[in-house]
Design an enzyme around this catalytic site. Structure first.
Site, PDB file in Angstrom:
ATOM      1  N   VAL A   1     -37.466  50.654  36.731  1.00  0.00           N
ATOM      2  CA  VAL A   1     -36.451  50.547  35.678  1.00  0.00           C
ATOM      3  C   VAL A   1     -35.267  51.352  36.182  1.00  0.00           C
ATOM      4  CG1 VAL A   1     -35.808  51.100  33.297  1.00  0.00           C
ATOM      5  CG2 VAL A   1     -38.131  50.282  33.805  1.00  0.00           C
TER       6      VAL A   1
ATOM      7  N   HIS B   1     -33.667  36.398  46.046  1.00  0.00           N
ATOM      8  CA  HIS B   1     -34.242  37.237  44.982  1.00  0.00           C
ATOM      9  C   HIS B   1     -34.030  38.731  45.183  1.00  0.00           C
ATOM     10  CE1 HIS B   1     -37.494  38.619  47.510  1.00  0.00           C
ATOM     11  NE2 HIS B   1     -38.175  39.119  46.509  1.00  0.00           N
ATOM     12  N   GLY B   2     -33.597  39.148  46.373  1.00  0.00           N
ATOM     13  CA  GLY B   2     -33.436  40.594  46.564  1.00  0.00           C
ATOM     14  C   GLY B   2     -32.984  40.905  47.968  1.00  0.00           C
TER      15      GLY B   2
END
Length: 480
Positions: free
Chosen positions: A205, A403-404
DNA sequence: ATGTGC
């Protein structure tokens, strides 16, 4: 089979159909980035995927491509629903690993003085790390099956989030094919206390801010503005999805032989989509995907609660709206135009993100005119990007993009290289406060272990398969 | 990625 590679244009490379390949391979990348994967199996894996029956269009790979289980990570492959296969290796072990982005009404100056305490609060409220589980929140079998069947709307019904969240999740936070009956007891057991936990590895997070806007109009339509505080949540289906993958790989190894599918690599084990084995995997995968949607929803709730505790204001007042939630490890049944005709296909995206164009009916009403938000996290020390899907993605990549950042160093190499360094301290000096759960987490996740996500983004933006909207900078991160 | 293994 020796891999021959031909450059198509600045950002695309072709592996021409050869040997047992039914179709070409196409990799979106640059010659510089190709150098980084020349010693792994990923290009061979692109070619291997092209050998699977019923593949439609090329076997595709994105610039963050690296070696994975059977299929490359960063791979996209479409299969015909009648003649094609479905493969657990084409989805990955972490079924519906994905990313969601929250906006806020706060600006970075509100956060900088309190970032350590805020991150500590998040770290306390969200179970993090290998085997993390909730002590206060263990589901019984009936409830867990309701999660697997209903996805994020289960969480909303229980009060973990806002009803407006649902329309801002890919597929509305629920894959309809889900059937918990095909999820083993072992998988269910692993999942019971893991809903609302972060896990480990690259899951995180992150509290950050909007450092740069590339398209004011589109950013505004998403509710993004410069210096605004944002929150990214990156996690998946935890032990439950892992067990589903494991269970069905065992089935698929036998199924591939049973249906006479010749596999260039056992890790590509699969079954016809129309077969009982294929349908059962699809139903179990969808159930695990729904668990992952719900997992990100629960974490969203606890992020909102953490901000409320901290700023003594409601999450509504703080404007902590969900911008979007994307899957990047999933197989989806979608309709695409192929050779001028509408075709129902099974799109495998493994380390790849859906990037639907403006006007697509599956893009939520709020974004219908601008296109689907695409969320691309980088490593913990650099940036994350927000992009938008394009018409070109629909035409070239079955509506898909990267995606990254993609690793350039194995976890082992990273540990070796960063031995004796205090990564948390180095990050703090760069203005990023990190809390890592595991003993080796931060060291395995150092920036140097990843490609610069900016290089990856430049490829997909310049190739036109998605469009840059904003760049986010991390300020505080919790890592598994 | 994982009731990793370094």
């Amino acid at each position: 089979m020796e891999i021959t590679l031909r450059q198509i244009d600045k950002y695309r490379f072709l592996i021409p159909k050869q040997g047992n390949m039914y179709t070409d391979g196409i990799i979106y990348t640059t010659s510089e980035m190709l150098e980084l994967i020349k010693n792994d199996q990923s290009l061979k894996q692109v070619a291997n995927v092209a050998c699977l029956p019923g593949i439609v269009g090329p076997s595709l790979a994105m610039p963050d491509i690296h070696e994975g289980y059977g299929f490359p990570i960063g791979g996209v492959a479409a299969f015909d629903l009648e003649t094609g296969i479905i493969s657990p290796g084409g989805v990955g072990y972490d079924i519906n690993c994905g990313v969601r982005l929250l906006r806020s009404n706060l600006v970075k100056e509100d956060i900088i003085p309190v970032i350590e305490k805020l991150v500590d609060t998040l770290f306390f409220n969200i179970p993090t790390g290998v085997g993390s589980r909730r002590k206060d929140f263990k589901l019984n079998q009936t409830e867990l099956k309701a999660v697997l069947k209903n996805g994020a709307k289960w969480a909303i019904k229980q009060g973990f989030g806002w009803s407006t969240d649902l329309e801002h999740i890919e597929a509305g936070g629920c894959l309809p094919q889900a059937n918990p009956e095909f999820v083993s007891n072992k998988a269910l057991e692993r999942g019971k206390a893991q809903l609302g936990t972060l896990g480990s590895g690259n899951h995180f997070v992150e509290v950050g801010y909007v450092e740069e806007i590339y398209d004011e109009k589109i950013a505004d339509a998403m509710g993004l503005f410069k210096n605004q505080v944002t929150v990214i949540i990156h996690t998946g289906s935890r032990g439950l999805g892992h067990q589903v993958c494991d269970d069905h790989i065992k089935v698929m190894l036998k199924a591939a032989a049973k249906y006479g599918i010749s596999l260039p690599d056992k890790q590509l084990c699969c079954a016809p989509i129309s077969s009982p084995e294929g349908q059962k995997y699809l139903a179990a995968m969808a159930a695990a995907a729904n668990f992952a949607f719900t997992n990100r929803q629960m974490i969203t709730h606890w992020v909102r609660e953490s901000f409320e505790q901290f700023f003594k204001d409601s999450a509504e007042e703080l404007g902590l709206d969900l911008i979007y939630d994307v899957c990047h490890n999933i197989a989806k049944i979608e309709t695409h135009i192929y050779q001028g005709e509408n075709k129902r296909l099974c799109i495998h995206r493994k380390g790849a993100t859906r990037a639907f164009a403006p006007g697509h009916p599956e893009v939520p009403a709020a974004y219908r005119e601008i296109g689907q938000p695409v969320l691309i996290p980088g490593d913990m020390g650099r940036y994350s990007y927000v992009l938008i899907g394009t018409k070109k993605a629909m035409e070239e990549t079955f509506g898909s993009t990267c995606h990254g950042a993609g690793r350039v160093m194995s976890r082992h190499q990273a540990i070796k290289m960063a031995k004796g360094r205090n990564i948390a301290k180095e990050m703090r000096q760069k203005g990023i406060y990190v809390r890592g759960a595991g003993r080796y987490t931060l060291i395995e996740e150092i920036s140097e272990a990843y490609k610069d996500v900016t290089d990856v983004i430049e490829v997909v933006h310049n190739a036109g398969i998605s469009k840059k909207v904003a760049r986010l900078k991390p300020m505080g991160v919790i890592k598994g």
